[in-house]
Design a protein around this motif. Structure first.
Motif, mmCIF file in Angstrom:
data_model
loop_
_atom_site.group_PDB
_atom_site.id
_atom_site.type_symbol
_atom_site.label_atom_id
_atom_site.label_comp_id
_atom_site.label_asym_id
_atom_site.label_seq_id
_atom_site.Cartn_x
_atom_site.Cartn_y
_atom_site.Cartn_z
ATOM 1 N N TRP A 138 31.967 14.970 -23.214
ATOM 2 C CA TRP A 138 31.880 13.550 -22.876
ATOM 3 C C TRP A 138 30.469 13.056 -23.103
ATOM 4 C CZ3 TRP A 138 28.496 12.329 -18.919
ATOM 5 C CH2 TRP A 138 28.134 13.374 -18.050
ATOM 6 N N LYS A 139 30.382 11.744 -23.333
ATOM 7 C CA LYS A 139 29.094 11.100 -23.534
ATOM 8 C C LYS A 139 29.083 9.772 -22.782
ATOM 9 C CE LYS A 139 28.225 12.983 -28.186
ATOM 10 N NZ LYS A 139 28.001 12.634 -29.614
ATOM 11 N N PRO A 140 28.031 9.530 -21.999
ATOM 12 C CA PRO A 140 27.921 8.214 -21.351
ATOM 13 C C PRO A 140 27.601 7.133 -22.382
ATOM 14 C CG PRO A 140 25.968 9.524 -20.915
ATOM 15 C CD PRO A 140 26.922 10.415 -21.644
ATOM 16 N N GLN A 141 28.284 6.027 -22.284
ATOM 17 C CA GLN A 141 28.023 4.883 -23.130
ATOM 18 C C GLN A 141 27.663 3.691 -22.249
ATOM 19 O OE1 GLN A 141 31.380 4.391 -25.770
ATOM 20 N NE2 GLN A 141 31.062 6.384 -26.741
ATOM 21 N N ARG A 142 27.461 2.561 -22.865
ATOM 22 C CA ARG A 142 26.985 1.402 -22.108
ATOM 23 C C ARG A 142 27.965 0.998 -21.016
ATOM 24 N NH1 ARG A 142 25.195 -4.485 -24.656
ATOM 25 N NH2 ARG A 142 24.632 -5.460 -22.658
ATOM 26 N N GLU A 143 29.258 1.038 -21.310
ATOM 27 C CA GLU A 143 30.262 0.552 -20.367
ATOM 28 C C GLU A 143 31.003 1.658 -19.636
ATOM 29 O OE1 GLU A 143 30.571 -2.542 -19.597
ATOM 30 O OE2 GLU A 143 29.070 -3.189 -21.058
ATOM 31 N N LYS A 235 33.081 7.253 -9.052
ATOM 32 C CA LYS A 235 32.248 7.021 -7.869
ATOM 33 C C LYS A 235 31.827 8.318 -7.194
ATOM 34 C CE LYS A 235 30.362 4.393 -4.701
ATOM 35 N NZ LYS A 235 29.227 3.491 -4.997
ATOM 36 N N VAL A 236 32.771 9.239 -6.957
ATOM 37 C CA VAL A 236 32.491 10.457 -6.199
ATOM 38 C C VAL A 236 32.539 11.688 -7.092
ATOM 39 C CG1 VAL A 236 33.155 11.842 -4.198
ATOM 40 C CG2 VAL A 236 33.450 9.355 -4.140
ATOM 41 N N ARG A 237 33.709 11.984 -7.617
ATOM 42 C CA ARG A 237 33.871 13.092 -8.557
ATOM 43 C C ARG A 237 35.132 12.861 -9.371
ATOM 44 N NH1 ARG A 237 34.963 19.529 -7.628
ATOM 45 N NH2 ARG A 237 33.702 20.314 -9.366
ATOM 46 N N TYR A 238 35.079 13.198 -10.635
ATOM 47 C CA TYR A 238 36.171 12.900 -11.575
ATOM 48 C C TYR A 238 36.539 14.164 -12.336
ATOM 49 C CZ TYR A 238 38.484 10.911 -15.731
ATOM 50 O OH TYR A 238 39.353 10.623 -16.747
ATOM 51 N N PRO A 308 28.715 12.237 -10.283
ATOM 52 C CA PRO A 308 27.820 11.076 -10.413
ATOM 53 C C PRO A 308 26.382 11.468 -10.717
ATOM 54 C CG PRO A 308 29.234 10.836 -8.498
ATOM 55 C CD PRO A 308 29.440 12.223 -8.998
ATOM 56 N N LEU A 309 25.982 12.674 -10.308
ATOM 57 C CA LEU A 309 24.620 13.126 -10.572
ATOM 58 C C LEU A 309 24.364 13.321 -12.069
ATOM 59 C CD1 LEU A 309 24.196 15.737 -7.679
ATOM 60 C CD2 LEU A 309 23.395 13.359 -7.764
ATOM 61 N N GLU A 310 25.440 13.471 -12.841
ATOM 62 C CA GLU A 310 25.309 13.659 -14.285
ATOM 63 C C GLU A 310 25.322 12.341 -15.042
ATOM 64 O OE1 GLU A 310 27.780 17.313 -15.572
ATOM 65 O OE2 GLU A 310 28.841 16.516 -13.826
ATOM 66 N N LEU A 311 25.562 11.242 -14.353
ATOM 67 C CA LEU A 311 25.743 9.940 -14.987
ATOM 68 C C LEU A 311 24.515 9.065 -14.795
ATOM 69 C CD1 LEU A 311 29.401 9.260 -13.778
ATOM 70 C CD2 LEU A 311 28.691 10.064 -16.036
ATOM 71 N N PRO A 312 24.403 8.018 -15.602
ATOM 72 C CA PRO A 312 23.340 7.033 -15.375
ATOM 73 C C PRO A 312 23.493 6.373 -14.005
ATOM 74 C CG PRO A 312 24.305 6.769 -17.561
ATOM 75 C CD PRO A 312 25.181 7.731 -16.829
ATOM 76 N N SER A 313 22.493 5.653 -13.599
ATOM 77 C CA SER A 313 22.516 5.004 -12.277
ATOM 78 C C SER A 313 23.365 3.747 -12.321
ATOM 79 C CB SER A 313 21.076 4.689 -11.836
ATOM 80 O OG SER A 313 20.312 5.862 -11.737
ATOM 81 N N TRP A 314 24.664 3.958 -12.452
ATOM 82 C CA TRP A 314 25.595 2.838 -12.511
ATOM 83 C C TRP A 314 26.000 2.387 -11.105
ATOM 84 C CZ3 TRP A 314 28.818 6.005 -16.456
ATOM 85 C CH2 TRP A 314 28.318 5.788 -17.755
ATOM 86 N N ARG A 315 26.373 1.135 -11.002
ATOM 87 C CA ARG A 315 26.984 0.629 -9.776
ATOM 88 C C ARG A 315 28.496 0.728 -9.914
ATOM 89 N NH1 ARG A 315 23.898 -4.810 -7.527
ATOM 90 N NH2 ARG A 315 21.899 -3.797 -6.999
ATOM 91 N N VAL A 316 29.035 1.845 -9.502
ATOM 92 C CA VAL A 316 30.474 2.066 -9.594
ATOM 93 C C VAL A 316 31.133 1.501 -8.339
ATOM 94 C CG1 VAL A 316 32.302 3.783 -9.827
ATOM 95 C CG2 VAL A 316 30.086 4.152 -10.942
ATOM 96 N N PRO A 317 32.152 0.678 -8.476
ATOM 97 C CA PRO A 317 32.783 0.073 -7.300
ATOM 98 C C PRO A 317 33.517 1.118 -6.460
ATOM 99 C CG PRO A 317 34.071 -0.395 -9.271
ATOM 100 C CD PRO A 317 32.788 0.246 -9.737
ATOM 101 N N THR A 318 33.637 0.827 -5.177
ATOM 102 C CA THR A 318 34.400 1.706 -4.289
ATOM 103 C C THR A 318 35.888 1.390 -4.337
ATOM 104 O OG1 THR A 318 34.215 0.215 -2.394
ATOM 105 C CG2 THR A 318 32.431 1.808 -2.730
ATOM 106 N N GLY A 319 36.224 0.161 -4.754
ATOM 107 C CA GLY A 319 37.605 -0.285 -4.702
ATOM 108 C C GLY A 319 37.955 -0.967 -3.393
ATOM 109 N N TYR A 320 36.991 -1.013 -2.475
ATOM 110 C CA TYR A 320 37.229 -1.603 -1.156
ATOM 111 C C TYR A 320 36.189 -2.672 -0.836
ATOM 112 C CZ TYR A 320 40.244 2.466 -0.523
ATOM 113 O OH TYR A 320 41.234 3.421 -0.667
#
Length: 385
Positions: A138-143, A235-238, A308-320
């Motif tokens: 996998w590779k992080p992209q802009r979106e 958000k947490v783990r995928y 999430p520690l492997e990802l950019p500092s994104w604001r991932v929604p919680t869904g709540y």
């Protein structure tokens, strides 16, 4: 001439607007309300494990319910060299053959007889051995994150591939519920309904071919993209589980055409829909249409995890994000609504509010979809987690 053509098109569009605006009768195409209930055959013959066939019926688009399943059918696999085996009816439209001993390179077909006596037969299919998945990357992209699959067949004999995948992710509801409301009392909740996992299977069709290459290699094929802003998956783990299947040329063409029919429509210039013909046919009525395509192969799987520690500092929604809790008194004035009526109405307790004297005088409650994560998942931790 260009200007006159443009005005002609404008006139046509205006005419269409007036025509449709003046219509008051709802038009339903025949396909929407047609009473046809075609047999749907979903599954494959497994050369290295349990074979599962699911039988159901189509329904018109106006019906808002799950497709009806076909139960009490006789499902058999027949070898071209002779002999047959019966599938076990599970009672829910699912039929299984455990350790059927199907041989790679041999030809088999499926015979079905429904409870009402109608018979169906598939073409013979060859059991293919699926190569292993070399890697999932996998590779992080802009979106978001793009996932890729890489595989190869050292014998150069597969050429055609199909993939399915399952996404599993960990998440937390907005509030941690310490209490539950039972028999008109607030008691401590014995289980955690704040911490859950959710699994979803792929709904699209993913196929690939190396037939135009000198080697049977699929390198870094984009399989699935996960947005960092559209859901709480990251958000947490995928986790992503990919299943790989080896196809014949005929099966590949079937899935490719089905993909075009289901995913390439939407504009005037897209390919027009057409009937995708499978390899299962009616015996009682040769003109009866059957939905599905029977293949034979083994299954190869590979799983990966993303933190999430492997990802950019994104604001991932919680869904709540829209969740709010309210405080309700245990003994409110007569004109106010207390905690008990709200709990009885379906609101779930979150925690207790205690006075300086150590007395519980109120509870915080919240809407179920903000408190109980099980409404969209399960609080049972997956065995692979």
């Amino acid at each position: 001439m260009i200007g006159s053509k443009r005005y002609n098109w404008v006139g046509v569009l205006l005419l269409l607007v007036f025509v449709f605006d003046g219509c008051v009768d709802l038009y339903q195409p025949p396909e929407v309300s047609a009473p046809n209930t075609y047999l749907v055959v979903d599954g494959f013959l497994n050369g290295a494990g349990t074979s599962t066939i699911r039988l159901s019926r189509t329904q018109n688009l106006a019906e808002n319910r799950k497709p009806p399943v076909e139960t009490n059918a006789l499902v058999q696999v027949e070898a071209e060299q002779g002999g047959s085996q019966n599938f076990v009816d599970k009672g829910d439209g699912t039929y299984t053959l455990t350790d059927g001993g199907l041989q790679f390179g041999q030809n088999y077909r499926l015979r079905i007889k429904t409870a009402n006596g109608r018979s169906y037969l598939s073409d013979y299919v060859t059991i293919k051995r699926t190569p292993k998945i070399d890697s999932l990357t996998w590779k992080p992209q802009r979106e978001g994150v793009q996932f890729y699959v890489t595989t190869h067949d050292p014998t150069n004999s597969t050429k055609y591939y199909r993939w399915e995948y399952e996404e599993t992710w960990e998440y937390y509801s907005a509030f941690y519920s310490q209490f539950e409301y039972l028999n008109r009392e607030f008691v401590y909740r014995p289980e955690n309904i704040n911490h859950c996992w959710r699994t979803e299977k792929s709904t699209g069709i993913s196929v690939g071919s190396s037939v135009k290459l000198t080697q049977d290699v699929i390198n870094q094929l984009p399989l699935v993209f996960v947005s960092h802003s559209a859901s709480n998956r990251l958000k947490v783990r995928y986790s992503l589980l990919v299943k790989q299947y080896a196809l014949t040329n005929e099966a590949y063409e079937y899935w490719l055409n089905l993909k075009k029919n289901t995913e390439s429509l939407g504009s005037l210039f897209d390919p027009q829909p057409f009937q995708t013909i499978g390899n299962i046919h009616g015996v009682t009525d040769p003109n009866e249409f059957v939905v599905g395509y029977l293949s034979g192969y083994s299954v190869e799987e590979k799983r990966l995890f993303v933190s999430p520690l492997e990802l950019p500092s994104w604001r991932v929604p919680t869904g709540y994000e829209g969740c709010e809790a309210d405080t309700f008194l245990l003994n409110p004035p007569p004109e106010e609504v207390g905690a008990e009526p709200m709990a009885e109405a379906g609101w779930l307790p979150i925690d207790a509010i205690i006075s300086p004297q150590g007395i519980v005088y109120a509870y915080r409650l919240g809407p179920p979809d903000c408190v109980d994560c099980r409404l969209v998942g399960t609080n049972v931790k997956p065995s692979f987690w």
